[in-house]
Scaffold this motif. Structure first.
Motif, PDB file in Angstrom:
ATOM      1  N   ALA A  61       0.825  -1.213   0.000  1.00 14.49           N
ATOM      2  CA  ALA A  61       0.000   0.000   0.000  1.00 14.49           C
ATOM      3  C   ALA A  61       0.856   1.258   0.000  1.00 14.49           C
ATOM      4  CB  ALA A  61      -0.936  -0.001   1.208  1.00 14.49           C
ATOM      5  N   TYR A  62       2.111   1.124   0.430  1.00 15.66           N
ATOM      6  CA  TYR A  62       3.038   2.263   0.416  1.00 15.66           C
ATOM      7  C   TYR A  62       3.166   2.851  -0.985  1.00 15.66           C
ATOM      8  CZ  TYR A  62       7.563   4.656   0.215  1.00 15.66           C
ATOM      9  OH  TYR A  62       8.551   5.573  -0.025  1.00 15.66           O
ATOM     10  N   ALA A  63       3.112   1.981  -2.002  1.00 21.35           N
ATOM     11  CA  ALA A  63       3.267   2.440  -3.388  1.00 21.35           C
ATOM     12  C   ALA A  63       2.121   3.350  -3.814  1.00 21.35           C
ATOM     13  CB  ALA A  63       3.357   1.240  -4.327  1.00 21.35           C
ATOM     14  N   PHE A  64       0.979   3.275  -3.113  1.00 21.66           N
ATOM     15  CA  PHE A  64      -0.192   4.063  -3.492  1.00 21.66           C
ATOM     16  C   PHE A  64      -0.238   5.423  -2.796  1.00 21.66           C
ATOM     17  CE2 PHE A  64      -1.449  -0.222  -4.571  1.00 21.66           C
ATOM     18  CZ  PHE A  64      -2.244  -0.085  -5.692  1.00 21.66           C
ATOM     19  N   LEU A  65       0.636   5.648  -1.830  1.00 22.90           N
ATOM     20  CA  LEU A  65       0.574   6.899  -1.078  1.00 22.90           C
ATOM     21  C   LEU A  65       0.681   8.093  -2.026  1.00 22.90           C
ATOM     22  CD1 LEU A  65       2.730   6.200   2.103  1.00 22.90           C
ATOM     23  CD2 LEU A  65       0.275   5.931   1.760  1.00 22.90           C
ATOM     24  N   GLY A  66      -0.261   9.005  -1.880  1.00 21.06           N
ATOM     25  CA  GLY A  66      -0.279  10.183  -2.732  1.00 21.06           C
ATOM     26  C   GLY A  66      -1.322  10.138  -3.826  1.00 21.06           C
ATOM     27  N   PHE A  67      -2.116   9.034  -3.899  1.00 19.25           N
ATOM     28  CA  PHE A  67      -3.127   8.960  -4.969  1.00 19.25           C
ATOM     29  C   PHE A  67      -4.185  10.054  -4.821  1.00 19.25           C
ATOM     30  CE2 PHE A  67      -5.179   6.376  -1.670  1.00 19.25           C
ATOM     31  CZ  PHE A  67      -6.503   6.778  -1.761  1.00 19.25           C
ATOM     32  N   ASP A  68      -4.315  10.600  -3.609  1.00 16.32           N
ATOM     33  CA  ASP A  68      -5.309  11.648  -3.360  1.00 16.32           C
ATOM     34  C   ASP A  68      -4.714  13.052  -3.482  1.00 16.32           C
ATOM     35  OD1 ASP A  68      -3.736  11.105  -1.056  1.00 16.32           O
ATOM     36  OD2 ASP A  68      -5.159  12.237   0.172  1.00 16.32           O
ATOM     37  N   ALA A  69      -3.449  13.137  -3.935  1.00 17.65           N
ATOM     38  CA  ALA A  69      -2.773  14.435  -3.969  1.00 17.65           C
ATOM     39  C   ALA A  69      -3.468  15.440  -4.879  1.00 17.65           C
ATOM     40  CB  ALA A  69      -1.321  14.254  -4.431  1.00 17.65           C
ATOM     41  N   VAL A  70      -4.251  14.951  -5.839  1.00 18.45           N
ATOM     42  CA  VAL A  70      -4.914  15.866  -6.772  1.00 18.45           C
ATOM     43  C   VAL A  70      -5.959  16.737  -6.086  1.00 18.45           C
ATOM     44  CG1 VAL A  70      -4.518  14.467  -8.822  1.00 18.45           C
ATOM     45  CG2 VAL A  70      -6.555  14.060  -7.431  1.00 18.45           C
ATOM     46  N   THR A  71      -6.351  16.391  -4.861  1.00 17.79           N
ATOM     47  CA  THR A  71      -7.317  17.236  -4.149  1.00 17.79           C
ATOM     48  C   THR A  71      -6.744  18.626  -3.889  1.00 17.79           C
ATOM     49  OG1 THR A  71      -6.572  16.387  -2.001  1.00 17.79           O
ATOM     50  CG2 THR A  71      -8.433  15.271  -3.037  1.00 17.79           C
ATOM     51  N   THR A  72      -5.397  18.746  -3.896  1.00 17.44           N
ATOM     52  CA  THR A  72      -4.775  20.058  -3.672  1.00 17.44           C
ATOM     53  C   THR A  72      -4.910  20.968  -4.888  1.00 17.44           C
ATOM     54  OG1 THR A  72      -2.613  19.293  -4.461  1.00 17.44           O
ATOM     55  CG2 THR A  72      -3.077  19.008  -2.123  1.00 17.44           C
ATOM     56  N   LEU A  73      -5.342  20.405  -6.022  1.00 21.50           N
ATOM     57  CA  LEU A  73      -5.478  21.192  -7.255  1.00 21.50           C
ATOM     58  C   LEU A  73      -6.937  21.527  -7.563  1.00 21.50           C
ATOM     59  CD1 LEU A  73      -2.952  19.238  -9.534  1.00 21.50           C
ATOM     60  CD2 LEU A  73      -2.534  21.277  -8.151  1.00 21.50           C
ATOM     61  N   THR A  74      -7.794  21.395  -6.568  1.00 23.08           N
ATOM     62  CA  THR A  74      -9.221  21.600  -6.769  1.00 23.08           C
ATOM     63  C   THR A  74      -9.540  22.968  -7.370  1.00 23.08           C
ATOM     64  OG1 THR A  74      -9.806  20.099  -4.974  1.00 23.08           O
ATOM     65  CG2 THR A  74     -11.450  21.731  -5.596  1.00 23.08           C
ATOM     66  N   GLU A  75      -8.885  24.012  -6.870  1.00 22.01           N
ATOM     67  CA  GLU A  75      -9.190  25.373  -7.320  1.00 22.01           C
ATOM     68  C   GLU A  75      -8.711  25.645  -8.740  1.00 22.01           C
ATOM     69  OE1 GLU A  75      -8.381  28.585  -4.585  1.00 22.01           O
ATOM     70  OE2 GLU A  75      -8.330  27.178  -2.912  1.00 22.01           O
ATOM     71  N   GLU A  76      -7.891  24.748  -9.289  1.00 21.61           N
ATOM     72  CA  GLU A  76      -7.377  24.952 -10.640  1.00 21.61           C
ATOM     73  C   GLU A  76      -7.987  23.959 -11.633  1.00 21.61           C
ATOM     74  OE1 GLU A  76      -2.856  25.755 -10.357  1.00 21.61           O
ATOM     75  OE2 GLU A  76      -3.436  24.853  -8.454  1.00 21.61           O
ATOM     76  N   THR A  77      -9.002  23.219 -11.175  1.00 20.64           N
ATOM     77  CA  THR A  77      -9.591  22.164 -11.992  1.00 20.64           C
ATOM     78  C   THR A  77     -10.946  22.587 -12.551  1.00 20.64           C
ATOM     79  OG1 THR A  77      -8.490  20.467 -10.679  1.00 20.64           O
ATOM     80  CG2 THR A  77     -10.367  19.763 -12.014  1.00 20.64           C
ATOM     81  N   ILE A  78     -11.181  22.263 -13.811  1.00 26.25           N
ATOM     82  CA  ILE A  78     -12.470  22.523 -14.440  1.00 26.25           C
ATOM     83  C   ILE A  78     -13.486  21.506 -13.922  1.00 26.25           C
ATOM     84  CG2 ILE A  78     -13.714  22.578 -16.634  1.00 26.25           C
ATOM     85  CD1 ILE A  78     -11.068  23.355 -17.971  1.00 26.25           C
ATOM     86  N   GLU A  79     -14.634  21.974 -13.447  1.00 28.90           N
ATOM     87  CA  GLU A  79     -15.671  21.122 -12.857  1.00 28.90           C
ATOM     88  C   GLU A  79     -15.085  20.155 -11.823  1.00 28.90           C
ATOM     89  OE1 GLU A  79     -19.258  20.382 -15.792  1.00 28.90           O
ATOM     90  OE2 GLU A  79     -17.417  19.598 -16.688  1.00 28.90           O
ATOM     91  N   PRO A  80     -14.503  20.689 -10.750  1.00 22.47           N
ATOM     92  CA  PRO A  80     -13.792  19.849  -9.772  1.00 22.47           C
ATOM     93  C   PRO A  80     -14.655  18.793  -9.085  1.00 22.47           C
ATOM     94  CG  PRO A  80     -14.181  22.057  -8.896  1.00 22.47           C
ATOM     95  CD  PRO A  80     -14.521  22.109 -10.351  1.00 22.47           C
ATOM     96  N   ARG A  81     -15.953  19.079  -8.888  1.00 18.63           N
ATOM     97  CA  ARG A  81     -16.794  18.098  -8.188  1.00 18.63           C
ATOM     98  C   ARG A  81     -16.959  16.816  -9.007  1.00 18.63           C
ATOM     99  NH1 ARG A  81     -19.382  20.181  -3.710  1.00 18.63           N
ATOM    100  NH2 ARG A  81     -19.312  22.453  -3.509  1.00 18.63           N
ATOM    101  N   LYS A  82     -16.782  16.904 -10.314  1.00 19.99           N
ATOM    102  CA  LYS A  82     -16.853  15.717 -11.167  1.00 19.99           C
ATOM    103  C   LYS A  82     -15.461  15.201 -11.528  1.00 19.99           C
ATOM    104  CE  LYS A  82     -21.272  16.831 -13.426  1.00 19.99           C
ATOM    105  NZ  LYS A  82     -21.934  17.092 -14.745  1.00 19.99           N
ATOM    106  N   THR A  83     -14.581  16.118 -11.864  1.00 16.24           N
ATOM    107  CA  THR A  83     -13.271  15.742 -12.392  1.00 16.24           C
ATOM    108  C   THR A  83     -12.352  15.153 -11.332  1.00 16.24           C
ATOM    109  OG1 THR A  83     -13.475  17.550 -13.993  1.00 16.24           O
ATOM    110  CG2 THR A  83     -11.305  16.572 -13.724  1.00 16.24           C
TER     111      THR A  83
END
Length: 446
Positions: free
Chosen positions: A204-226
């Motif tokens: 599971a160590y290899a998966f650490l950081g899969f949620d890192a994209v949540t930090t880019l929410t304000e720069e994402t088009i339609e973040p609630r879906k994307t």
């Protein structure tokens, strides 16, 4: 500097997925291959398959929370908003375990592989060198740009692709095309469900950081879906890569007995590709580890800075910023000092240690989805019970089970860490009578 600035929404799904995969550092599957194969007695592919399934359930829950609360802070924010600020603090404290010790593990893995190539140089020399160089660069305020991350990602994919291709070639040369189809990487040699689960807990160590994209929410088009879609795709694509690589590598080297399990993939690289490819592999792994360690230390220092600024940790120390370099010097040095713990640990124990904090966060995000469902239902809002009850319940149960399979020393250290967190929480809330200060995840200007 104004306080009402907003970021341009330019990122689409492919960009988010690429960012998340780059953050995960896919080459790490080979970095810890020997450890996982050793624990599972040669069933590393099964361990990664179990870990992938577990992460997909949890990734789905992260997606639900990212849609409900499109904010930075990830597990800490989700638990604080849905359950309780005090519980949120404890989850944040568990996440801090990952942040603080992740650079240490990255440096330790890099040092193990360099020591395998240059046995005359003691491991501690490489660890100290990694700490000194990355700390100095981070103090100077240097960050890895997104384009550099993409170039690094492309190089990692190239190395992984060559490793898989050479592994396939080696198997075909030895056993013919029929040798490519075998249950051995999933069944191992006298492996068991318990050993596979223990391997999955490390994998599971290899998966650490899969949620890192949540930090880019304000720069994402339609973040609630994307953003939710990106999180699931990152976990799925990462899992496919990990299972495939571990499967083909295990075909080349059945079983889990290695001269040095911490650097086993280097010996396999030499076996399938000779000196040239083993050199390319080592260069790719060290480059990936160095860049990852640089980013991990920077991230950890920013979290310590945020906690210091908000009064969760001593403000004068952790919130101090260099006037010259505009970087949180003391926080960076703290992470560097923690890295010296690598001198006394092996890869298996260290990865299990930080996975303890990750599993706490994963389990509580799953619980948050269930609590969110109950609250919305009481307010008259109808949500899908399968998505908001069944899936997170399974994710939480699987995650907690994997946590029980971690190294016993890691579990002990993890519980001690949580106990320290309870004491700190008691102090800053004056005996748990008031809410703890909320951590604001703002970036330090460079």
């Amino acid at each position: 500097m104004t306080t009402n600035q907003t970021l341009a929404r330019t990122l689409k799904l492919p960009s988010l997925v690429l960012f998340g995969l780059a953050y995960m550092t896919p080459l790490i599957v080979l970095g810890i291959f020997g450890v996982v194969a050793s624990v599972t007695s040669g069933a590393s592919a099964a361990a990664y398959l179990v870990a992938t399934v577990a992460m997909l359930f949890t990734a789905f829950s992260y997606g639900r929370m990212a849609a409900a609360y499109p904010l930075a802070g990830s597990a800490y924010t989700y638990v604080r908003r849905t359950i309780d600020a005090r519980v949120g603090f404890m989850v944040g404290w568990a996440v801090l375990l990952d942040y603080l010790f992740l650079p240490m593990v990255i440096w330790l893995i890099g040092a193990a592989y360099l020591q395998a190539q240059f046995p005359a140089v003691p491991t501690w020399v490489w660890i100290v060198s990694f700490i000194a160089i990355t700390t100095a660069l981070n103090i100077l305020g240097i960050k890895v740009a997104n384009r550099a991350n993409y170039i690094l990602m492309a190089f990692q994919v190239l190395v992984i692709g060559l490793f898989v291709a050479l592994s396939i070639g080696s198997v075909v040369a030895a056993d013919g095309a029929a040798g490519l189809v075998s249950p051995a990487p999933f069944t191992g040699i006298e492996s068991s469900f318990a050993s596979v689960a223990a391997g999955a807990a490390i994998a599971a160590y290899a998966f650490l950081g899969f949620d890192a994209v949540t930090t880019l929410t304000e720069e994402t088009i339609e973040p609630r879906k994307t953003v939710p879609r990106a999180i699931l795709l990152i976990a799925l694509i990462g899992g496919v890569i990990f299972v495939l690589v571990s499967y083909t590598t295990q075909l080349v080297y059945p079983g889990g007995v290695f001269e040095n399990q911490d650097s086993a993939a280097f010996d396999i690289a030499f076996q399938i590709g000779g000196n040239l490819f083993s050199a390319v592999f080592l260069a790719g792994l060290i480059l990936a580890q160095f860049a990852s360690g640089l980013a991990a230390q920077a991230s950890a220092s920013r979290l310590l800075f945020a906690m210091g600024r908000d009064g969760v940790l001593p403000r004068r120390f952790f919130a101090a910023v260099s006037k010259r370099f505009r970087s949180p010097v003391f926080s960076l040095v703290t992470v560097g000092v923690v890295g010296f713990v690598a001198l006394f640990l092996d890869v298996a124990t260290s990865t299990s240690f930080i996975n303890f904090g990750a599993f706490i966060a994963f389990a509580m995000v799953n619980v948050s989805v269930i609590v969110y469902y109950v609250k919305r239902k009481s307010e008259g809002t109808s949500l899908n019970p399968v998505m908001y009850l069944v899936v997170p319940a399974i994710g939480g149960i699987v995650t907690l089970y994997l946590m029980t399979q971690l190294d016993s020393n890691a579990i002990t250290l993890g519980l001690v860490w949580l106990a320290i967190g309870v004491v700190i929480l008691g102090v800053i809330t004056r005996g748990f009578k008031k809410l703890p200060p909320e951590i604001e995840f703002a970036e330090v200007e460079d």
